[in-house]
Motif scaffolding. Structure first.
Motif, PDB file in Angstrom:
ATOM      1  N   PHE A 194       0.831  -1.207   0.000  1.00  0.00           N
ATOM      2  CA  PHE A 194       0.000   0.000   0.000  1.00  0.00           C
ATOM      3  C   PHE A 194       0.872   1.266   0.000  1.00  0.00           C
ATOM      4  CE2 PHE A 194      -1.967   3.295   2.677  1.00  0.00           C
ATOM      5  CZ  PHE A 194      -3.154   3.523   2.007  1.00  0.00           C
ATOM      6  N   GLU A 210       1.129   3.856  -3.207  1.00  0.00           N
ATOM      7  CA  GLU A 210       0.699   5.251  -3.036  1.00  0.00           C
ATOM      8  C   GLU A 210       1.877   6.220  -3.181  1.00  0.00           C
ATOM      9  OE1 GLU A 210      -2.261   5.560  -3.379  1.00  0.00           O
ATOM     10  OE2 GLU A 210      -3.022   3.630  -2.708  1.00  0.00           O
ATOM     11  N   GLN A 218       3.981   5.757  -5.466  1.00  0.00           N
ATOM     12  CA  GLN A 218       4.296   5.538  -6.880  1.00  0.00           C
ATOM     13  C   GLN A 218       5.647   4.849  -7.040  1.00  0.00           C
ATOM     14  OE1 GLN A 218       3.556   9.569  -8.141  1.00  0.00           O
ATOM     15  NE2 GLN A 218       1.422   9.124  -8.592  1.00  0.00           N
ATOM     16  N   VAL A 227       1.296   7.437   6.448  1.00  0.00           N
ATOM     17  CA  VAL A 227       0.348   8.003   5.474  1.00  0.00           C
ATOM     18  C   VAL A 227       0.721   9.449   5.144  1.00  0.00           C
ATOM     19  CG1 VAL A 227      -2.030   8.827   5.227  1.00  0.00           C
ATOM     20  CG2 VAL A 227      -1.603   6.492   5.975  1.00  0.00           C
ATOM     21  N   VAL A 263       3.670   9.591   2.867  1.00  0.00           N
ATOM     22  CA  VAL A 263       3.344   9.177   1.501  1.00  0.00           C
ATOM     23  C   VAL A 263       2.582  10.286   0.768  1.00  0.00           C
ATOM     24  CG1 VAL A 263       1.841   7.630   0.195  1.00  0.00           C
ATOM     25  CG2 VAL A 263       3.370   6.695   1.902  1.00  0.00           C
ATOM     26  N   ASN A 281      -7.888   0.339  -4.876  1.00  0.00           N
ATOM     27  CA  ASN A 281      -7.965   1.749  -5.284  1.00  0.00           C
ATOM     28  C   ASN A 281      -9.164   2.017  -6.185  1.00  0.00           C
ATOM     29  OD1 ASN A 281      -5.842   2.963  -3.957  1.00  0.00           O
ATOM     30  ND2 ASN A 281      -4.352   2.567  -5.596  1.00  0.00           N
ATOM     31  N   LEU A 325      -9.087   6.401   2.154  1.00  0.00           N
ATOM     32  CA  LEU A 325      -7.750   5.827   2.287  1.00  0.00           C
ATOM     33  C   LEU A 325      -7.778   4.584   3.185  1.00  0.00           C
ATOM     34  CD1 LEU A 325      -4.744   7.601   1.802  1.00  0.00           C
ATOM     35  CD2 LEU A 325      -4.684   6.697   4.083  1.00  0.00           C
ATOM     36  N   ARG A 326      -8.500   4.702   4.286  1.00  0.00           N
ATOM     37  CA  ARG A 326      -8.564   3.567   5.217  1.00  0.00           C
ATOM     38  C   ARG A 326      -9.262   2.370   4.584  1.00  0.00           C
ATOM     39  NH1 ARG A 326      -7.249   4.100  10.550  1.00  0.00           N
ATOM     40  NH2 ARG A 326      -6.465   6.149  11.075  1.00  0.00           N
ATOM     41  N   THR A 351      -9.280   1.705   1.442  1.00  0.00           N
ATOM     42  CA  THR A 351      -8.333   1.158   0.464  1.00  0.00           C
ATOM     43  C   THR A 351      -7.383   0.188   1.161  1.00  0.00           C
ATOM     44  OG1 THR A 351      -8.377   3.274  -0.704  1.00  0.00           O
ATOM     45  CG2 THR A 351      -6.616   1.757  -1.296  1.00  0.00           C
TER      46      THR A 351
END
Lengths: 266, 242
Positions: free
Chosen positions: A26, A30, A32, A151, A154, A206, A212-213, A215
């Motif tokens: 994850f 996120e 990339q 998070v 990111v 996604n 977000l959570r 995901t």
């Protein structure tokens, strides 16, 4: 299927891997940096080769090699100004080349090696399960405790740095967790396919998640389902487990993309 | 934190991204607590670099930068910096919601360990309310308009209840009405909470009537004073080449 101990061990180990791989993946997706897991898999291959050469546990040497590779990628990316894909390519190719040379030197181009490359449910022992359990739970606990910081790093690295978040240290944590995931997952999915289990459930999630959570949670759910379904299909259809698990995960992505398209049109 | 009059202090600061190519030359200026300062100038003039130096994201080639009395971007207990980067956007593919984005701005106050406390969640809700997005708090950011996304990112900068708020080109891609409401919001933050504000933009019309000072940057400081004293030719620095 569950009458057989090796299948129970494979499934139990697979469930941990199914949760851990997307949970770590994850943060790579996120950021990339989806291919980092692939690069680390190739470095782990060199580690397996070192294990054969020295006559010690290939899992342990793969773990050490993958951690060194992960730290090297992070260092090249942040300190030496190399673009992310260049740092990855450098470590990726050096790892695979070192693996080929060392495996040849150890005279280990045999069935055992293929089990590491492509995964084999027959190779999972009780000791393997316990190792995966301890390392997996440790890694997931680390993610749970540092979730907000990871998070923030990111989503907005610079903003987090200004806010006093230890961005560099958190990036190192992600890199080490990715290395750990590759090392503990190679028995089930295989070195060449582990990165897929880190990425495909996340990009599927996604497509259909609403936050977000969600995901993050859906990624782990897709990962576990892919492992259970993949191992079951592999058992009954006599197929290689790693490839089957990844194909199921790819199927989840296609279904999730289809659902997402339908919802958008609706 | 001891009472400080000077929040930001630059002394003889020069900066070059590459050897020999100086972006800023011998810059000295000071921002006092509670001041609202617009840093303006043409594109490429060095205003974003100046802000990055203040925030500790770049280190000066020569000279000294002090923020809350500390050199080199070191954090100070009790001092919170809210930052909206230039062309701010949320990276990644996940459908991150407004509340989730704004929550990440609370790290300065809440730290990185464990879940947010109730007081932190309330501060996040207040920041979202301040920018008028309460009804969209649980919407994924990517489903909002450009102006709303920018307001969410401003809420993120506000979530830490900052003592210093640094905004880099906050009105890019934002409609005129939202620009005006941003000006009103910043003025409220300054007057009600004593927040020190650094507002970097090549278009400062939305805040010209509320800022204390305008600092014009073009390789160095070419003007530092009240908006009323601004030379006519500089009044809209984005058009200096016209």
């Amino acid at each position: 299927m569950l009458d057989l101990e090796f299948m129970r061990l494979a499934l139990a180990t697979g469930v941990i891997v199914g949760v851990l791989a997307p949970a770590v993946g994850f943060f790579l997706v996120e950021r990339q940096a989806s291919l980092v897991g692939d690069g680390l898999g190739h470095v782990a291959f060199a580690g397996v080769a070192v294990g054969y050469l020295l006559g010690i546990s290939p899992v342990l040497t793969a773990l050490v090699a993958a951690v060194i590779g992960a730290l090297a990628i992070e260092w090249l990316r942040t300190r030496r100004g190399a673009a992310g894909d260049q740092a990855l390519a450098l470590v990726f190719y050096t790892g695979i080349a070192a693996g080929v040379v060392l495996i040849s030197k150890a005279g280990a181009l045999n069935v055992n090696l293929f089990q590491f490359l492509f995964g084999s449910i027959l190779t999972v022992t009780r000791a393997d399960f316990l190792t995966v359990l301890v390392l997996g739970v440790g890694a997931l606990t680390t993610i749970a405790i540092l979730f907000r910081g990871l998070v923030a790093t990111v989503l907005d690295g610079e903003g987090s740095r200004v806010a006093g978040v230890p961005v560099t240290r958190l990036n190192v944590v992600v890199a080490v967790l990715a290395a750990l995931t590759v090392a503990v997952s190679m028995r089930i999915v295989g070195i060449l396919l582990i990165a897929a289990l880190m990425v495909l459930p996340v990009i599927a999630a996604n497509r259909v998640a609403w936050s977000l959570r969600s995901t993050f949670a859906l990624s782990m759910m897709f990962g576990v389902c892919a492992v259970i379904a993949g191992l079951s299909i592999a058992y009954y259809a006599n197929l290689p487990p790693g490839g089957t698990i990844v194909l199921v995960a790819a199927g989840f992505f296609l279904v999730a993309s289809g659902l997402s398209a339908v919802v958008r049109r609706g | 934190m001891p009472e400080l009059t000077s929040v930001v202090e630059l002394e003889g600061v020069s900066f070059a991204y590459r050897a020999g190519v100086r972006v800023l030359e011998d810059v000295s200026f000071e921002v006092s607590a509670g001041e609202f300062v617009a840093i303006a100038g043409p594109n490429g003039g060095g205003k974003t670099t100046l802000l990055r130096l203040v925030l500790g994201l770049e280190r000066p080639t020569t000279g000294t930068v002090r923020v809350f009395g500390q050199v080199g971007g070191k954090s100070v207990d009790g001092a919170r910096i809210g930052y909206l980067p230039q062309r701010a956007r949320v990276v990644g593919e996940a459908p991150v919601t407004v509340r989730e984005v704004v929550s990440t701005g609370r790290l300065t106050s809440a730290g990185i360990w464990g879940p947010l406390r109730r007081s932190d969640r309330e501060a996040v809700a207040r920041a979202i309310e301040t920018v008028g997005l309460s009804d969209r708090a649980d919407s994924p950011l990517r489903t909002l308009s450009g102006g709303m996304q920018q307001r969410a990112l401003i809420a993120k900068a506000l979530a830490s209840e900052p003592t210093l708020l640094a905004l880099d080109e906050p009105t890019t891609g934002v409609d005129a009405e939202s620009q005006d409401s941003l000006g009103v919001l910043l003025e409220e933050l300054r007057t009600q909470f004593g927040v020190t504000i650094l507002y970097v933009s090549h278009e400062f019309g939305a805040v010209e009537h509320v800022v204390d000072r305008i600092v014009l940057v073009r390789g160095g400081i070419v003007y530092d004073g009240p908006p009323s004293g601004l030379p006519g030719v500089w009044h809209d620095p984005s058009h200096t080449h016209a």
